[in-house]
Design a protein around this motif. Structure first.
Motif, PDB file in Angstrom:
ATOM      1  N   MET A  51       4.175   0.882  -4.921  1.00 13.32           N
ATOM      2  CA  MET A  51       4.361   1.840  -6.008  1.00 13.32           C
ATOM      3  C   MET A  51       5.768   2.436  -5.918  1.00 13.32           C
ATOM      4  SD  MET A  51       2.570   5.549  -6.740  1.00 13.32           S
ATOM      5  CE  MET A  51       0.895   4.928  -6.921  1.00 13.32           C
ATOM      6  N   ALA A  52       6.557   2.253  -6.961  1.00 12.17           N
ATOM      7  CA  ALA A  52       7.892   2.849  -7.027  1.00 12.17           C
ATOM      8  C   ALA A  52       7.792   4.218  -7.686  1.00 12.17           C
ATOM      9  CB  ALA A  52       8.844   1.956  -7.810  1.00 12.17           C
ATOM     10  N   ILE A  53       8.425   5.204  -7.074  1.00 15.69           N
ATOM     11  CA  ILE A  53       8.530   6.547  -7.657  1.00 15.69           C
ATOM     12  C   ILE A  53      10.022   6.769  -7.903  1.00 15.69           C
ATOM     13  CG2 ILE A  53       8.010   8.997  -7.372  1.00 15.69           C
ATOM     14  CD1 ILE A  53       5.900   8.141  -5.279  1.00 15.69           C
ATOM     15  N   PRO A  54      10.523   6.406  -9.090  1.00 18.15           N
ATOM     16  CA  PRO A  54      11.972   6.333  -9.339  1.00 18.15           C
ATOM     17  C   PRO A  54      12.578   7.694  -9.696  1.00 18.15           C
ATOM     18  CG  PRO A  54      10.790   5.548 -11.264  1.00 18.15           C
ATOM     19  CD  PRO A  54       9.751   5.904 -10.247  1.00 18.15           C
ATOM     20  N   MET A  55      12.746   8.541  -8.711  1.00 15.29           N
ATOM     21  CA  MET A  55      13.215   9.903  -8.949  1.00 15.29           C
ATOM     22  C   MET A  55      14.707   9.979  -9.251  1.00 15.29           C
ATOM     23  SD  MET A  55      10.555  11.845  -8.727  1.00 15.29           S
ATOM     24  CE  MET A  55      11.383  13.430  -8.677  1.00 15.29           C
ATOM     25  N   GLY A  56      15.519   9.163  -8.577  1.00 13.06           N
ATOM     26  CA  GLY A  56      16.959   9.363  -8.671  1.00 13.06           C
ATOM     27  C   GLY A  56      17.353  10.605  -7.889  1.00 13.06           C
ATOM     28  N   HIS A  92       0.820  -1.207   0.000  1.00 11.25           N
ATOM     29  CA  HIS A  92       0.000   0.000   0.000  1.00 11.25           C
ATOM     30  C   HIS A  92       0.861   1.267   0.000  1.00 11.25           C
ATOM     31  CE1 HIS A  92      -3.741  -2.209   0.569  1.00 11.25           C
ATOM     32  NE2 HIS A  92      -3.172  -2.892   1.546  1.00 11.25           N
ATOM     33  N   ASP A  93       2.155   1.082   0.188  1.00 13.52           N
ATOM     34  CA  ASP A  93       3.045   2.237   0.290  1.00 13.52           C
ATOM     35  C   ASP A  93       3.448   2.778  -1.077  1.00 13.52           C
ATOM     36  OD1 ASP A  93       3.751   2.955   3.116  1.00 13.52           O
ATOM     37  OD2 ASP A  93       4.138   0.795   3.208  1.00 13.52           O
ATOM     38  N   ARG A  94       3.852   4.034  -1.071  1.00 14.14           N
ATOM     39  CA  ARG A  94       4.383   4.695  -2.249  1.00 14.14           C
ATOM     40  C   ARG A  94       5.818   5.102  -1.919  1.00 14.14           C
ATOM     41  NH1 ARG A  94      -0.813   8.385  -4.274  1.00 14.14           N
ATOM     42  NH2 ARG A  94      -2.282   6.631  -4.345  1.00 14.14           N
ATOM     43  N   ILE A  95       6.753   4.483  -2.615  1.00 17.45           N
ATOM     44  CA  ILE A  95       8.165   4.566  -2.231  1.00 17.45           C
ATOM     45  C   ILE A  95       8.924   5.487  -3.179  1.00 17.45           C
ATOM     46  CG2 ILE A  95      10.256   3.224  -1.826  1.00 17.45           C
ATOM     47  CD1 ILE A  95       8.488   0.797  -1.215  1.00 17.45           C
ATOM     48  N   GLN A  96       9.381   6.611  -2.658  1.00 16.09           N
ATOM     49  CA  GLN A  96      10.137   7.575  -3.460  1.00 16.09           C
ATOM     50  C   GLN A  96      11.624   7.241  -3.362  1.00 16.09           C
ATOM     51  OE1 GLN A  96       8.535  11.430  -3.529  1.00 16.09           O
ATOM     52  NE2 GLN A  96      10.461  12.475  -3.964  1.00 16.09           N
ATOM     53  N   ILE A  97      12.211   6.914  -4.512  1.00 17.86           N
ATOM     54  CA  ILE A  97      13.587   6.397  -4.569  1.00 17.86           C
ATOM     55  C   ILE A  97      14.500   7.495  -5.088  1.00 17.86           C
ATOM     56  CG2 ILE A  97      15.075   4.628  -5.580  1.00 17.86           C
ATOM     57  CD1 ILE A  97      12.443   2.930  -5.909  1.00 17.86           C
ATOM     58  N   THR A  98      15.386   8.015  -4.218  1.00 18.94           N
ATOM     59  CA  THR A  98      16.258   9.116  -4.612  1.00 18.94           C
ATOM     60  C   THR A  98      17.702   8.722  -4.905  1.00 18.94           C
ATOM     61  OG1 THR A  98      16.958   9.772  -2.384  1.00 18.94           O
ATOM     62  CG2 THR A  98      14.845  10.633  -3.166  1.00 18.94           C
ATOM     63  N   PRO A  99      18.193   7.528  -4.499  1.00 20.18           N
ATOM     64  CA  PRO A  99      19.567   7.165  -4.886  1.00 20.18           C
ATOM     65  C   PRO A  99      19.715   7.020  -6.401  1.00 20.18           C
ATOM     66  CG  PRO A  99      18.854   5.861  -3.005  1.00 20.18           C
ATOM     67  CD  PRO A  99      17.637   6.564  -3.534  1.00 20.18           C
ATOM     68  N   GLY A 100      20.951   7.114  -6.877  1.00 22.59           N
ATOM     69  CA  GLY A 100      21.219   7.122  -8.310  1.00 22.59           C
ATOM     70  C   GLY A 100      20.975   5.797  -8.997  1.00 22.59           C
ATOM     71  N   GLY A 122      18.328  -1.254  -7.105  1.00 21.64           N
ATOM     72  CA  GLY A 122      18.072  -2.209  -6.026  1.00 21.64           C
ATOM     73  C   GLY A 122      16.835  -1.840  -5.234  1.00 21.64           C
ATOM     74  N   PHE A 123      16.721  -0.557  -4.874  1.00 20.38           N
ATOM     75  CA  PHE A 123      15.536  -0.092  -4.168  1.00 20.38           C
ATOM     76  C   PHE A 123      14.281  -0.348  -5.001  1.00 20.38           C
ATOM     77  CE2 PHE A 123      18.659   2.387  -1.776  1.00 20.38           C
ATOM     78  CZ  PHE A 123      18.121   2.387  -0.500  1.00 20.38           C
ATOM     79  N   GLN A 124      14.392  -0.154  -6.315  1.00 23.22           N
ATOM     80  CA  GLN A 124      13.223  -0.342  -7.175  1.00 23.22           C
ATOM     81  C   GLN A 124      12.864  -1.814  -7.321  1.00 23.22           C
ATOM     82  OE1 GLN A 124      12.855   2.166 -10.515  1.00 23.22           O
ATOM     83  NE2 GLN A 124      11.645   0.736 -11.715  1.00 23.22           N
ATOM     84  N   ALA A 125      13.858  -2.677  -7.507  1.00 28.03           N
ATOM     85  CA  ALA A 125      13.565  -4.100  -7.677  1.00 28.03           C
ATOM     86  C   ALA A 125      12.858  -4.672  -6.452  1.00 28.03           C
ATOM     87  CB  ALA A 125      14.859  -4.869  -7.951  1.00 28.03           C
ATOM     88  N   GLY A 126      13.322  -4.286  -5.265  1.00 29.01           N
ATOM     89  CA  GLY A 126      12.669  -4.752  -4.047  1.00 29.01           C
ATOM     90  C   GLY A 126      11.257  -4.214  -3.925  1.00 29.01           C
ATOM     91  N   CYS A 127      11.081  -2.968  -4.329  1.00 30.82           N
ATOM     92  CA  CYS A 127       9.762  -2.329  -4.291  1.00 30.82           C
ATOM     93  C   CYS A 127       8.783  -3.063  -5.207  1.00 30.82           C
ATOM     94  CB  CYS A 127       9.913  -0.863  -4.710  1.00 30.82           C
ATOM     95  SG  CYS A 127       8.376   0.063  -4.799  1.00 30.82           S
ATOM     96  N   GLU A 128       9.239  -3.373  -6.415  1.00 27.97           N
ATOM     97  CA  GLU A 128       8.362  -4.057  -7.367  1.00 27.97           C
ATOM     98  C   GLU A 128       8.037  -5.464  -6.904  1.00 27.97           C
ATOM     99  OE1 GLU A 128      10.610  -3.579 -10.924  1.00 27.97           O
ATOM    100  OE2 GLU A 128       9.882  -1.543 -11.296  1.00 27.97           O
TER     101      GLU A 128
END
Length: 414
Positions: free
Chosen positions: A140-145, A112-120, A129-135
């Motif tokens: 919901m992945a928010i892949p900002m970098g 149910h979470d929305r995860i904002q991913i700021t690492p490169g 890595g953050f995105q793969a675990g999120c998926e």
């Protein structure tokens, strides 16, 4: 912590698989006469591996599978020497995502979470890595970098992000911006997953209080999958690491001897099932300890304490060995001093003696000159070195979107 039977079996398989290859470690182990690992004594005879090995084997000398099995490569974020390139098989990628998913679950994060991913993203292992675990978790992945703070804040507010993933340096930058702009009531963040660099209790408290969120330390390094091989839990009493994928021992960084659980030293990691680039007894240079006993959370995964520094961060001045974390601990004792600081090692142009320069931020309510004198006296009394201390207003020192460089050695430039 000694190897259990299952871990011994997996190490034995890794050695036998490696010696059948022409990889850097396959050749090395054959030359040393290593044939397997059936007991702790066999394991202890395995030589340490190091980043220097990986640079020597550049670009793909550590690859232990056929090219057709490699689906991805990553590279470390280091800036010195040849880059380190790590090949991954499809199973390696899947295993990494599984571990990362566990990290999110341990932190109480769900689909149910929305995860904002700021690492490169890119060659660096962090963002992907953050995105793969999120998926894998189904969130919901928010892949900002990294970077573009204006856009970060807009997405954080508009998409109602509930989790922020970041380096501690960038989390601090975002928390300061949110406080400065008065946006705290407009964000929905509940948790922060923070990694990639050691951070002080003072920085931790600043981020936690500014954002009003729970914070979790995540651990990992490019050579060993990436971030996600361990994370702290709700008890905040160390980071659980996944001993079905990695075996961790702590050694004395000088002698190389293993120390008993509870004692501090250098983290050494063995990958138990990694295919693309298995590493046995890899010296990370990260300093920590294995926390004895079972965590109050009830999980069976063993625990590492927070990272206190790196053995290769040590600098010598006036014959005294020092670490940035020691200066940081002094700053944490002084009222009004913030979490940001820089250390410059220089030379006096007249005497040619080494000089330790420390610049730290402080709140405007304190006397800067008196604060500098107090810090100088504390460092002198504890380490026998008198630093030149400069106190600047909070927010003066540059913030980083990645890792913050705390120490700059200018002695060879003078």
């Amino acid at each position: 912590m000694l190897l259990n039977e299952r871990q011994l079996e997996l190490v034995d398989r890794q050695i036998k698989r490696l010696i059948k290859t022409d990889s850097f470690y396959g050749q090395k182990y054959r030359e040393l006469g290593l044939t397997g690992c059936s007991c702790q004594e066999d394991f202890d005879r395995i030589p340490f591996s190091s980043k220097e090995d990986l640079r020597f084997a550049y670009p793909l000398g550590i690859q232990a599978v056929e090219d057709r099995e490699v689906v991805r490569i990553h590279s470390s974020s280091g800036t010195t020497g040849k880059p380190v390139i790590i090949p991954y098989t499809a199973k390696d990628v899947e295993d990494w995502a599984t571990m990362f998913c566990r990290c999110y679950e341990i932190a109480g994060i769900n689909n149910h979470d929305r995860i904002q991913i700021t690492p490169g993203y890119g060659l660096w292992t962090a963002g992907i890595g953050f995105q793969a675990g999120c998926e894998k978790l189904g969130a919901m992945a928010i892949p900002m970098g990294p970077g573009n703070t204006e856009k970060q804040l807009q997405m954080m507010i508009d998409l109602k992000s509930t989790v922020i993933c970041a380096t501690s340096s960038y989390a601090l930058l975002l928390s300061e911006e949110i406080s400065r702009r008065g946006l705290k009531d407009q964000i929905f963040l509940k948790k922060g997953v923070i990694g990639s660099e050691r951070w002080s209790d003072k920085m931790r408290n600043t981020i936690r209080n500014s954002l009003g969120i729970e914070l979790y330390d995540i651990y990992g390094l490019t050579e060993i999958y990436g971030p996600g091989i361990g994370i702290s839990c709700e008890q905040n009493s160390g980071m659980h690491y996944f001993d079905d994928y990695v075996y961790i021992e702590i050694i004395d960084p000088v002698t190389g001897e293993r120390v008993e659980d509870g004692k501090s030293g250098e983290i050494v990691i063995t990958t138990l099932v990694k295919e693309g680039a298995p590493l046995l007894r890899f010296r990370t240079h990260d300093l920590s300890r294995i926390i004895p006993g079972k965590c109050a959370c009830g999980r069976d995964y063993p625990r590492l304490d927070v990272i206190t520094g790196r053995s290769d961060d040590m600098f010598k001045i006036h014959g005294v060995n020092m670490f940035p974390s020691q200066i940081e601990s002094i700053l944490g004792m002084v009222d009004g001093v913030g979490s940001e600081y820089r250390i410059i090692l220089g030379k006096d142009v007249e005497t040619r003696r080494d000089v330790l320069h420390v610049t730290a931020e402080a709140e405007g309510r304190v006397d800067f000159a008196e604060t500098a004198r107090r810090i100088s006296k504390l460092v002198k009394s504890k380490f026998g070195v008198t630093p030149k201390v400069a106190i600047v207003p909070a927010g003066t020192l540059a913030r980083s979107e990645k890792k913050t460089k705390r120490v700059e050695d200018q002695r060879e430039k003078v």
